[in-house]
Scaffold this active site. Structure first.
Site, PDB file in Angstrom:
ATOM      1  N   GLY A  35       0.510  -1.504  -0.319  1.00 19.64           N
ATOM      2  CA  GLY A  35      -0.341   0.239  -0.088  1.00 19.64           C
ATOM      3  C   GLY A  35       0.787   1.334   0.138  1.00 19.64           C
ATOM      4  N   CYS A  36       2.558   1.260  -0.563  1.00 22.95           N
ATOM      5  CA  CYS A  36       3.031   2.227  -0.172  1.00 22.95           C
ATOM      6  C   CYS A  36       3.743   2.574  -1.672  1.00 22.95           C
ATOM      7  CB  CYS A  36       4.584   1.679   0.378  1.00 22.95           C
ATOM      8  SG  CYS A  36       3.742   1.853   2.757  1.00 22.95           S
ATOM      9  N   GLU A  37       3.120   3.498  -2.319  1.00 24.89           N
ATOM     10  CA  GLU A  37       4.705   4.043  -3.521  1.00 24.89           C
ATOM     11  C   GLU A  37       5.425   3.979  -3.870  1.00 24.89           C
ATOM     12  OE1 GLU A  37       2.884   5.037  -7.218  1.00 24.89           O
ATOM     13  OE2 GLU A  37       4.821   5.452  -7.286  1.00 24.89           O
TER      14      GLU A  37
END
Ligand SMILES: Cc1ncc(COP(=O)(O)O)c(C=O)c1O
Lengths: 152, 403
Positions: free
Chosen positions: A63-65
């Site tokens: 869920g992290c860019e």
């Protein structure tokens, strides 16, 4: 999350101390956003970079860019974390999260209102689920680690 | 033509974010909408709302005639041959899926599909699904060092007689323009079906189906000043008529019994279910908006803005630009050297600057460029010199903060 064989040493976990009384004023007293984000990036530097071998997929938070890795260990009922990111502001935001939880017990961590915490520090937008910075996913992983590990 | 006055037609552009006026440089993700589009949609809901094609009453007749009038408008806008060649979809992604999966019965194991190495995932993954179903093989057309499609390599690949060639007209990350007209002609010469993803071209370039002569062309309403939830699949009639429908039910059907079902004729055959009627009407208003502007002047205005943007980024120093050519359209991809694109994006956002930072749904391109991601600033007809100057000023502050 710590089922992987490779994990930081106990000393590495307990060696990371983040004192809220010392850290938080640079956010609550920041005169503008520039000061706040400078403080964030400075704070991020306090998290020791994880060795390449520890930047493994099993420790990655989804869920992290940017890439972010999180390790957790419970020692005598207290919860310790180590984390890293390849983006500086995300790393600072993680350090702020850890400032709230490092060395705390499960009950304290479970009861934390992290939205209120970020609001108070003038960073309200950054914990929004609509952001791609992944900080919400990290916050959830941090809480989940404390709650789940004590169940075992 | 005074372009700065256009802005007053775009209500969302007049806002401030904290102490900073909004600088919207994310038009490639979705453009802002002019008042005319917003009004057309709310007028439809307030005065005419009814389902199309179905009821015998006046409201439905009004809705249907407005809805079908947009098909004619799109046909004229892209210079298609027949109104039946215009299929309403929900967007480019749905359209490419409709084509790729609709070709399943026409492809067989070992058939070749040539893809654009700089493609958006929407023009890659549906083909992978088709390849999986049919055993067809996918080969990406490589890029040159300048991040353009390698035309020599393309000609060599064409010698292998591909069944399908799918390209983007304009790259959504870099803004590079493919010489699609020539590439389509070459592909046709070896008997390949051609599909062009025009999502990033339609708002900026003149798009003429007779001149291009491709089999399929796709775009989304929301990237051309229209609403989300509506897109166009153009297909040359014979090619379109051979597609298997992806979705079934509703107006796409002629006759149903439990013994068997026959499908309706084009365009209905490929439009299952109740369509997004208000969005179709909004798209019509977006075309009106585009056509109310002088084409040549718009093109010159947007090229001047892009040139200014590229030049000022270069002047700033410490910036890496990717595939930034004079003939690009609409977008610039960049990184602040040594810094994570996400940090740059967060700090720009603090200053009211809206850009997109990430992989831009083009992971293979990122891999080719050796990047984890990048920032993209993109322009619309409402963008101004002032937007660019504010952006550059903000990027200077980002540099100072990150040093
Ligand atoms: C080149 C390109 N193709 C396809 C798409 C997908 O468009 P949509 O999301 O409207 O279906 C986009 C938009 O991001 C694009 O830029």
């Amino acid at each position: 999350m710590n089922d992987n064989k490779l994990s930081p040493s106990t000393e590495a976990f307990t060696g990371l101390t983040l004192d809220p009384q010392e850290i938080l004023p640079s956010f609550t007293q920041a005169a503008n956003w520039q000061e706040r984000y400078r403080a964030l990036m400075l704070l991020g530097k306090r998290l020791p970079p994880l060795a390449e071998a520890l930047r493994q997929e099993s420790a990655q938070v989804r869920g992290c860019e940017s890439n972010a890795w999180l390790y957790h260990r419970e020692i005598d009922g207290r919860h310790y974390y180590l984390a890293d990111s390849d983006a500086r502001i995300v790393k600072g935001l993680i350090a702020l999260l850890l400032t709230a939880v490092q060395g705390q017990d499960k009950k304290t961590i479970a009861a934390l209102d992290l939205h209120e915490y970020f609001d108070r520090l003038g960073l309200s937008g950054q914990l929004s689920p609509s952001r791609t910075n992944g900080v919400l996913a990290l916050a959830e992983a941090i809480k989940a680690a404390a709650v789940e590990s004590s169940k075992r | 033509m005074e372009f700065s006055q256009l802005r007053s037609q775009f209500p969302a552009l007049t806002q401030s974010l904290g102490d900073y006026p909004l600088v919207y440089l994310d038009t490639a993700a979705t453009s802002q909408k002019p008042q005319g589009v917003i009004d057309a949609m709310s007028r439809y809901y307030q005065a005419d709302n009814a389902n199309v094609h179905r009821a015998a009453h006046q409201l439905s007749a009004r809705a249907t005639s407005q809805y079908e009038a947009v098909r004619d408008k799109v046909k004229a806008f892209i210079n298609a041959d027949r109104r039946e060649e215009i299929i309403f979809t929900h967007g480019t992604t749905e359209g490419i899926n409709l084509v790729a999966l609709g070709l399943a019965s026409q492809l067989k194991a070992g058939d070749l599909i040539l893809l654009d190495s700089a493609a958006h995932h929407a023009n890659i993954v549906p083909w992978q699904m088709l390849a999986k179903q049919t055993g067809a093989e996918i080969v990406p057309i490589p890029l040159t060092d300048e991040a353009r499609l390698d035309q020599d390599a393309y000609r060599q690949l064409l010698a292998r007689k591909p069944s399908v060639v799918a390209l983007c007209h304009v790259s959504n990350v870099l803004g590079t323009v493919n010489p699609v007209k020539e590439m389509i002609a070459q592909a046709k010469a070896v008997g390949a079906l051609t599909l062009i993803d025009g999502a990033q071209a339609i708002a900026h370039l003149e798009v003429d189906m007779q001149a291009l002569d491709c089999d399929f062309y796709l775009f989304s309403g929301h990237k051309m000043y229209g609403p989300t939830g509506i897109g166009i699949l153009y297909g040359r009639y014979e090619a379109l008529d051979k597609l298997d429908p992806l979705l079934t039910g509703g107006e796409m059907i002629k006759q149903v019994s439990f013994e068997g079902t026959t499908f309706n004729i084009l365009p209905n055959r490929l439009e299952a279910g109740t369509p997004p009627i208000a969005e179709v009407i909004g798209l019509g208003a977006a075309i009106d908006f585009i056509q109310s502007l002088p084409r040549e002047a718009v093109r010159a205005h947007e090229q001047a803005l892009l040139k200014r943007l590229q030049a000022k980024l270069k002047q700033l120093g410490g910036i890496s630009l990717y595939g930034a050519h004079d003939d690009n359209v609409g977008a610039v991809a960049f990184n602040l050297s040594g810094e994570h694109h996400q940090d740059v994006g967060i700090l720009l956002d603090q200053q009211g600057i809206a850009v997109r930072c990430g992989h831009h749904c083009a992971m293979p391109l990122m891999q080719t460029l050796g990047l984890a991601g990048c920032c993209r600033a993109s322009l619309g007809v409402y963008s101004t010199d002032e937007d660019i100057d504010r952006f550059i000023q903000a990027l200077k502050s980002v540099k100072e903060l990150l040093l």
